[in-house]
Design a protein around this motif. Structure first.
Motif, short mmCIF file in Angstrom:
data_model
loop_
_atom_site.label_atom_id
_atom_site.label_comp_id
_atom_site.label_asym_id
_atom_site.label_seq_id
_atom_site.Cartn_x
_atom_site.Cartn_y
_atom_site.Cartn_z
N GLN A 77 -31.62 -46.44 -5.01
CA GLN A 77 -31.74 -47.27 -6.27
C GLN A 77 -32.19 -46.76 -6.70
O GLN A 77 -31.94 -47.18 -8.76
N ASN A 134 -28.30 -46.05 -15.19
CA ASN A 134 -28.34 -46.80 -16.23
C ASN A 134 -29.30 -47.09 -17.46
O ASN A 134 -27.71 -47.70 -18.02
N GLN A 176 -23.01 -52.98 -6.22
CA GLN A 176 -24.07 -52.65 -7.96
C GLN A 176 -22.62 -51.75 -7.78
O GLN A 176 -23.07 -50.90 -8.95
N GLN A 177 -21.55 -51.42 -7.10
CA GLN A 177 -20.39 -50.15 -7.05
C GLN A 177 -19.90 -51.18 -8.80
O GLN A 177 -19.70 -52.63 -9.23
N SER A 178 -18.69 -50.16 -9.80
CA SER A 178 -17.96 -50.77 -10.92
C SER A 178 -17.42 -49.26 -10.98
O SER A 178 -17.86 -47.97 -10.24
N ILE A 212 -29.74 -44.77 -9.25
CA ILE A 212 -28.43 -45.47 -9.80
C ILE A 212 -29.31 -46.39 -11.46
O ILE A 212 -29.02 -46.26 -12.32
N ASP A 213 -30.78 -46.99 -11.39
CA ASP A 213 -31.31 -47.04 -12.15
C ASP A 213 -31.60 -46.31 -13.45
O ASP A 213 -30.83 -46.90 -14.35
#
Ligand code: UDP
Length: 405
Positions: A236, A243, A276-278, A239-240
């Motif tokens: 996590q 982002n 949270q996938q994109s 990912i943060d």
């Protein structure tokens, strides 16, 4: 290499020199009559099985007789041992009688299934640790702990320590993990096999082919973390950090992970991330070592943002490929990365984001760090060094000398 591509110590010559190879062979020769066995709890997934697979094969190629056994366990057993793993890395545990009973009973069952009459026995990590209770020793027993023991849960450690003290030596990955024990403690940092599918050379075409096979676009710089799905690896946080960076510059994140057979928490961690996938956050779980290899090569930056880490083979793996690595400033990662020289160490999401952005903005610095990283691994983190430390330890036991013909 032989016709199956199995590695021999001579293959290391161009990396470590003929003199070192000759010295390793001489040390191995002294041990060739002995029967040695390793016992751990998973044949697949995680660094321990990677290390065991490469080390035991190479030792056998060197003329030693080294086996590898894996203990069996029910889902309940592995649920208990994963909780123990977490607590040894500083987490909480309710160390109940029920958990102790499951742990002790299943290790006892395994002792009935495995007849360990070897000259040297090496037991890995806490899962099979109590096995030693059930055998008459034919020679030294060694406990090899791969976990970050920097701040273990004290209640659990007090329960385990008497088992450890039945062993003739304990191998830990860092002096930071030293414990108050009567058993002698030695410190071996793990190492990577430069010839394995994860690390061997790949051409640009092969890398492109692997990534395209798995549908990973390469039009943007790739930020990559390759890790078992485990909260200690802080997916996590990765990912943060990503982002934050992508607000400033275009890039793409790939989280590639797997699940070890002795880790029941993995699927849950994986599923918790999938929302949270994109297009720019790719979260995948494939059993494909060439993909690990290719991603570590293609990445602009590799992250290993662990919150605790016994060693972290993925760090050395990426460094070996000349890719700059940003690692959590914890445990074994600190032994591999010298902050600001051959990579970066970080302690927060914001710091990770800042370092990713600085590497993306300055490809010359990234390249320079990558070169230093590869040289660090060549000097300190190749399997030949790890192997020689084992040979030295095996050769150091008086009992071994006594049982030799
Ligand atoms: N690995 C892999 N596929 C994955 C994730 C990890 O083959 O999807 C490999 C990785 O390349 C490394 C090992 O598993 O060799 C993980 O070892 P590490 O010491 O980094 O962490 P551990 O899982 O033992 O905590």
């Amino acid at each position: 290499m032989d016709h199956y591509g199995l590695v021999e110590i001579e293959d290391y010559e161009r990396l470590i020199g003929a003199e070192t190879v000759a010295r390793i062979k001489a040390k191995a020769k002294l041990l060739e009559d002995l029967r040695i066995v390793n016992v751990n709890s998973t044949y697949y997934g995680g660094g321990v099985s990677q290390l065991l697979s490469s080390t035991t094969l190479l030792m056998n190629r060197l003329g030693l007789r080294v086996g590898w056994r894996t203990i069996h366990g029910s889902p309940d057993f592995f649920s208990v041992t994963k909780k123990m793993h977490n607590a040894l890395q500083g987490g909480d545990i309710n160390w109940s009688e029920r958990k102790q009973e499951i742990y002790e009973r299943e290790v006892y069952e395994n002792s009935l299934l495995n007849h360990l009459t070897h000259d040297i026995v090496v037991v890995h990590d806490p899962q099979p640790l109590p096995l030693i209770k059930y055998y008459r020793k034919g020679g030294p027993w060694i406990w090899r702990c791969h976990i970050d023991l920097g701040a273990p849960n004290q209640e659990l450690w007090s329960y385990l320590a008497p088992y450890v003290e039945r062993y003739d030596a304990a191998i830990l990955s860092s002096t930071d993990y030293t414990q108050d024990l009567i058993t002698p403690q030695v410190f071996f940092m793990p190492a990577i096999d430069p010839f394995s599918a994860v690390n061997k050379d790949m051409s640009d075409d092969e890398v492109a082919g692997r990534l395209s096979h798995h549908g990973i676009p390469t039009d943007l710089p790739l930020i990559v973390q390759v890790s078992r799905f485990d909260t200690w690896k802080d997916p996590q946080g990765v990912i943060d950090a990503f982002n934050i960076v992508r607000q400033e510059m275009p890039c793409r994140l790939v989280l590639l992970g797997n699940v070890a057979t002795d880790d029941p928490e993995g699927p849950q961690v994986y599923e918790s991330l999938l929302g949270q996938q994109s297009d720019d956050i790719i979260i995948i779980s494939y059993q494909d070592m060439a993909l690990v290899n290719g991603l570590q090569r293609k990445a602009a930056v590799v992250l290993q943002k662990s919150l605790r880490e016994g060693f972290g083979l993925t760090v050395s793996e990426a460094m070996w490929k000349g890719t700059p690595v940003i690692g959590g400033d914890v445990g074994g990662i600190k032994l591999q990365i010298k902050d600001g020289e051959n990579g970066f160490l970080v302690s927060s999401v914001e710091q990770a984001a800042e370092r990713i952005a600085s590497l993306l903005k300055d490809p010359d610095m990234a390249h320079e760090m990558g070169l230093k990283a590869r040289e660090t691994v060549r000097k300190k983190f190749l399997l030949s060094r790890y192997l020689e430390q084992y040979l030295d330890l095996f050769n150091s036991f008086e009992t071994v000398y006594r049982i030799r013909p």
